[in-house]
Every structure is written in C-alpha cells, then in structure tokens.
Design an enzyme around this catalytic site. Structure first.
Site, PDB file in Angstrom:
ATOM      1  N   GLU A 180     -11.989 -25.104  27.752  1.00 25.76           N
ATOM      2  CA  GLU A 180     -12.672 -25.449  29.005  1.00 25.76           C
ATOM      3  C   GLU A 180     -14.135 -25.838  28.712  1.00 25.76           C
ATOM      4  OE1 GLU A 180     -13.505 -22.738  32.565  1.00 25.76           O
ATOM      5  OE2 GLU A 180     -11.742 -23.781  33.302  1.00 25.76           O
ATOM      6  N   HIS A 197       7.408 -14.454  13.620  1.00 28.35           N
ATOM      7  CA  HIS A 197       8.819 -14.610  13.986  1.00 28.35           C
ATOM      8  C   HIS A 197       8.999 -15.674  15.056  1.00 28.35           C
ATOM      9  CE1 HIS A 197       9.838 -11.079  11.610  1.00 28.35           C
ATOM     10  NE2 HIS A 197       8.714 -10.553  12.087  1.00 28.35           N
ATOM     11  N   LYS A 254      -7.471 -29.302  42.090  1.00 24.65           N
ATOM     12  CA  LYS A 254      -7.638 -28.475  43.297  1.00 24.65           C
ATOM     13  C   LYS A 254      -7.534 -29.344  44.549  1.00 24.65           C
ATOM     14  CE  LYS A 254     -10.716 -25.325  40.811  1.00 24.65           C
ATOM     15  NZ  LYS A 254     -12.074 -24.843  40.636  1.00 24.65           N
TER      16      LYS A 254
HETATM   17  O1  F6P Z   1     -11.073 -23.696  37.916  1.00 27.57           O
HETATM   18  C1  F6P Z   1     -11.710 -23.277  36.741  1.00 27.57           C
HETATM   19  C2  F6P Z   1     -12.626 -22.147  37.019  1.00 27.57           C
HETATM   20  O2  F6P Z   1     -13.717 -22.595  37.768  1.00 27.57           O
HETATM   21  C3  F6P Z   1     -13.099 -21.448  35.761  1.00 27.57           C
HETATM   22  O3  F6P Z   1     -14.143 -22.080  35.163  1.00 27.57           O
HETATM   23  C4  F6P Z   1     -13.399 -20.077  36.290  1.00 27.57           C
HETATM   24  O4  F6P Z   1     -13.488 -19.129  35.268  1.00 27.57           O
HETATM   25  C5  F6P Z   1     -12.234 -19.869  37.207  1.00 27.57           C
HETATM   26  O5  F6P Z   1     -11.978 -21.128  37.776  1.00 27.57           O
HETATM   27  C6  F6P Z   1     -12.433 -18.849  38.291  1.00 27.57           C
HETATM   28  O6  F6P Z   1     -13.507 -19.192  39.100  1.00 27.57           O
HETATM   29  P1  F6P Z   1     -14.158 -18.161  40.109  1.00 27.57           P
HETATM   30  O7  F6P Z   1     -14.704 -17.030  39.308  1.00 27.57           O
HETATM   31  O8  F6P Z   1     -15.231 -18.919  40.838  1.00 27.57           O
HETATM   32  O9  F6P Z   1     -13.082 -17.687  41.033  1.00 27.57           O
END
Ligand code: F6P
Length: 544
Positions: free
Chosen positions: A358, A389, A509
């Site tokens: 990421e 394994h 999203k």
């Molecule tokens: O969608 C990726 C992300 O933004 C990550 O970078 C982050 O760790 C995760 O989602 C959770 O985000 P949040 O802590 O804002 O719920």
C-alpha cells in the site's frame, strides 16, 4: 532527476550484467568470509545478507545510489515532520509516536511529543479501568472480552502484536479475551457474537477516518446485537458502556454515537498502516498491559535512533532496502516471500503486505510522472515451516526468481521443562537454516547432486536474508516492525514516490457504492459492462 540518471544507477546496471551470471554458491566459494562481511547488527538483531547475490562492490554502489538520491536529507525530513506526504500535504510522523517524553518536536506550530504522551496517559487510564474490573457493562458486570473492529492499519498491527506477544501478557490481563473483526461480509463477527456474552463485551471501533464502510457495518451489527440482548437499556447507555472509539476524526465518531469520554484520539499525520504505535494500539495495551506496549514503543524508538544516526553502510533498514532495490531493479526479481519461522509471527506477512504494497505499490513519481522502473514487488508469505508444505516447491523448482526474508528467534522455550517442546525449537531452527541454505546455494549443499535426475535437482540462487533475533520480546518486536517501516521509506526515496498516500484504494469504494444501489430490486443496470450485468442478473435470480 530520475534515479536512472544517477551515476550509481548506471554503474549498478553494468555491475548487474556481470553479477547476473554468478551463482550465490560461487560467491561463497570465492569469499568464505561472507558471513562476517555481510552480517550487521543492532542491539539483539542480526541481519545476515550473505546469502544475497551481492559483493562488496554491489553494496558500495548501492550506498552511492542512496547518497545520490539524498537519502540522509530525506531521513531528516521524515523525523522533523516536514510535509513529505505531499499529495495530502502533511507530515508522516509515526516516529514521533515512539519518541520519549521530554524531547521537543514542534510541527506546524504545535509541540507534539507532549500531546503524544498525554494520549498514552488517556490510553493507560482506560486500560487500568478495564483490567481492574471498574469498567462495567449495562448489567453492572465487568468486561471480560474486547472485540476490536477495524480494518487495514486499524486491524493488522494490533492483531499481529497481540498474537506475537501473547506470552508477555501480565497477570492483570490474563482474564481478558481480545478478538479482532475486520471482514466486511460480517462472517467473523457473526461467528464471534454467537458465543459472546453481551453484558461483558466491549467493542473498540478503530478507524482513522471513521468513514470506512467495512468497520461501520460491523460496528452497526455489534450495536444491533447489544440492543437485542438488552430489552430496557437505552442506546446511549449501551454505547457508553460497550463502545470505545479510536479515531483521528472524533466528530465522526461522536456522530456515530460514541461520546467524547469514550474516545481516544490520534492525528492525521499518523498514516493508517503506520498507526499501531498510536492509540490504535489500544488492543495491544489491553493484551500486554501498558508496560508491554511501552516496551514495543521503546524497541521501535531504538530502531529509529539507529536509522537516524548510523552511517548508511551499517544501517539495517538502509541495507535491507538497498538490497531489495538491487534485486528488483537490477536483477529483475519482482516477488518477495516473508517467511517467519515462528508461529507467533503468523500475521507478519499480512502486515507487511499492507505496509509495503500500500505504501510503494505505485507507478507515479512525486512529480506526477510515470516511473520507468519497477517499484514494489509482490509480497506474500506464511509461517516458514507451513509454507514448506505449500509453496516452497515453487521457490525451489519453479520458474520465478523470489527474494526471501527468513525471520527467526535464536532462543525460545528456555524456561520450560518440556524437553519435547525444546526439541521443537531445534527442529524449527534446523528447518529455517536448511531452507535458506538450499534456496541460496541449490543442491551444491549435498554430495553428488549432479547424478540425480533433473526433476530432483535444485538450482538455488534465490537471494535470502536472515533476520535472527535473540528472542521475541516486545522490544525486539518494536525494532523489527520499525525496521521494515524505514526500509519502505528508503525504497520510496530511491524510487521518488510518496509512500504515505493510497489513492489506488479509492475508486473501488466509489464503484462499490453504485453497485450497492444496483443490487436493490428493479434497479437499472444497463450502465454496467456485460459481465457485471450478467452477474447482477444471476444474483437477482438466485435471491428470488
Ligand atoms: O482503504 C485503505 C485504508 O484507507 C487503509 O489505508 C487503512 O489502513 C484502512 O483503509 C482503514 O482505514 P480507517 O482506519 O480510516 O478505517
């Protein structure tokens, strides 16, 4: 300037032409002293790079490259809180979260180390209240179960640490069960809720943004479960007794219903995947006590100091990063296996997958130009003896070159009387050493290998790093994770990319929101591609 335009990059390319013909076993024959040459230490950590396809010349050129890319200046910018997360115009100050009290660090006009320690104190107050049984649920009973609801950086670090260090739990935390729920589909939560006691369960809703749908959906389900379990308690009582919010967006947590008194805050300069050192680490502190949590912070701080002050030539995060650059950009190795020889570190591969991919899984430079070189490789992993394994067949005899990190503790079970358990540690160590040996050296490690049929041969030459810890303690754990964080940063500097944003996760999203609408009965689906339309129709028919 592109890294490819540096003198060191050009020299490394010529050097790689010669080195790509060589085999690691030949390097050992030519220089039997390789362990002393390529072994590096920091406190109780030993980094053995001797099974990498490198020579003195390789390391010299790699350090030249780091210098030409201005690495030392970037390291100072990181620690000083400059806005090196440029696309979000903010610093990346996870190092501040483990900086001891009393150190001064002003960022954008605010003295932040004091704030960091105030947050730790708020966290400690909650931990004490829960451990001492003073935190009461809606029936007046004390809490014996904590469920952390979060995803990505709000889940993986605490999950990994709780598993890795469970045996360091103090007496006060022994009766507290800590669980983790992350999956959006509700399967983990549904499974857990079926056997938890609502009156004694506390949910920690961990989300930097407090907008992550995965987390909010699980949090809503948990709230509904509590409501159904308590006929007469009001929602306000249920939430104040059974929910803690950990977020950098306190107003959003409040809007969801968590009162400020039940909230722990952190800052937008703490990246999600770099946040386990912040109040996001609450489940760790609940599992290990504040003392254990502070030991983790101290280990990470020791690595920060090493990273900031040690010459690049002996600097563990720099070396591990630059050897990665060598493998990826000069030997064209684009797969990286993380192989902890320790069941306690079973979540380390998943944690590093997020941390590395990421952060550096990007193909655009800080100036918005396309990179003309490879960046982050594909990372995956598993507890080493289990992976033996499963996918080691590919590592030994497949067509892909893979760089491998072996992580193992020298000492374990020294305080047990069970001789069989002690023997299991010896077995584990033997396997770890055997596998890195064969992967690097091939079947030259046994006699007369040449006479075996070709399908029984092992070509070796897979570059391996071994990270040997004295033992797995909260302190060494902190050191290791901070080492990998800094490794990621060093590579980002070489590749000229911003490791602290993650724009590549946003579109999914948005598109999921339109698909959620499309799943409602009679929704129009013509705008979608033929595959998606077909799948939607099939789902709709199956649900009739
Ligand atoms: O969608 C990726 C992300 O933004 C990550 O970078 C982050 O760790 C995760 O989602 C959770 O985000 P949040 O802590 O804002 O719920």
């Amino acid at each position: 300037m592109s890294p490819k335009e540096t003198t060191a990059w050009v020299d490394l390319q010529s050097h790689a032409y010669y080195m790509s013909q060589s085999h690691i076993s030949t390097l050992f024959d030519e220089s039997p002293n390789r362990f002393a040459q390529f072994g590096f230490t920091q406190d109780n950590l030993l980094l053995d790079l001797s099974k990498q396809r490198i020579t003195d010349e390789t390391l010299r050129l790699l350090i030249d490259l780091a210098k030409e890319r201005g690495l030392s200046t970037w390291i100072e910018a990181l620690f000083n809180g400059e806005h090196i997360n440029d696309s979000e115009d903010r610093p990346a100050l996870h190092t501040a979260l483990r900086t001891p009290k009393g150190v001064k660090l002003e960022v954008d006009g605010v003295e932040i180390i004091e704030e960091v320690h105030q947050n730790l104190e708020s966290m400690e107050a909650i931990v004490t209240k829960i451990h001492s049984g003073q935190w009461r649920g809606f029936t007046g009973h004390s809490i014996n179960t904590v469920v952390n609801i979060g995803v990505g950086g709000s889940d993986l670090g605490p999950l990994m640490a709780c598993k890795a260090l469970a045996e360091h739990a103090p007496e006060s935390a022994r009766n507290l069960n800590v669980h983790f729920v992350s999956s959006m589909d509700g399967s983990q939560l549904a499974d857990l809720l079926s056997h938890l006691n609502p009156a004694r369960t506390l949910f920690v809703i961990s989300s930097k943004s407090f907008t992550t749908i995965d987390t909010l959906a699980n949090a809503n389900t948990a709230k509904e479960w509590l409501k159904q379990a308590s006929d007469d308690a009001s929602e306000a009582i249920l939430v104040s007794r059974h929910f803690i919010g950990v977020s950098a967006s306190p107003d959003k947590a409040l809007k969801w219903g968590i009162p400020k008194a039940n909230q722990l805050a952190f800052w937008d300069w703490t990246g999600g995947r770099y946040s386990m050192w912040s109040t996001i680490g609450l489940p760790i502190a609940l599992k290990l006590g504040m003392k254990g949590f502070r030991e983790i912070l101290a280990g990470a701080h020791a690595m920060d100091t090493h990273f900031r002050e040690t010459p690049l030539e002996q600097n563990l995060p720099v070396l591990i990063a630059m050897v990665g650059i060598w493998n990826i950009n000069f030997l064209n190795i684009n797969a990286h296996a993380i192989l902890p020889y320790d069941g306690r570190l079973s979540h380390l591969p998943a944690y590093l997958e997020q941390l590395e991919m990421e952060s550096n899984g990007k193909s655009v430079t800080r100036k918005g130009e396309a990179t003309t070189y490879n960046t982050c490789p594909i990372l995956w992993g598993e507890v080493g003896t289990n992976a033996q394994h499963a996918f080691y067949q590919l590592l030994h005899q497949g067509t892909e070159s893979v760089m491998c990190d072996f992580i193992v503790a020298a000492k374990r079970y020294h305080d047990t009387d069970n001789s069989e358990l002690k023997h299991q540690h010896q077995l584990n160590l033997a396997n770890c050493l055997a596998q890195s040996r064969i992967l690097a050296l091939g079947d030259t490690v046994i006699k007369d290998a040449e006479s075996a049929p070709v399908y029984k041969r092992y070509k070796g030459n897979q570059p391996c790093t071994t990270l040997l810890l004295d033992e797995l303690t909260p302190h060494t754990f902190g050191q290791i994770i901070a080492m990998y964080e800094h490794k990621v940063f060093v590579q980002s500097v070489i590749w000229d990319i911003n490791p602290f944003d993650q724009w590549g996760v946003e579109l999914g999203k948005k598109v999921a929101t339109t698909l959620l609408d499309a799943l409602t009965p009679d929704a129009s689906i013509e705008a979608f591609d033929a595959s998606t339309q077909g799948l939607l129709q099939h789902i709709s028919i199956r649900n009739k």
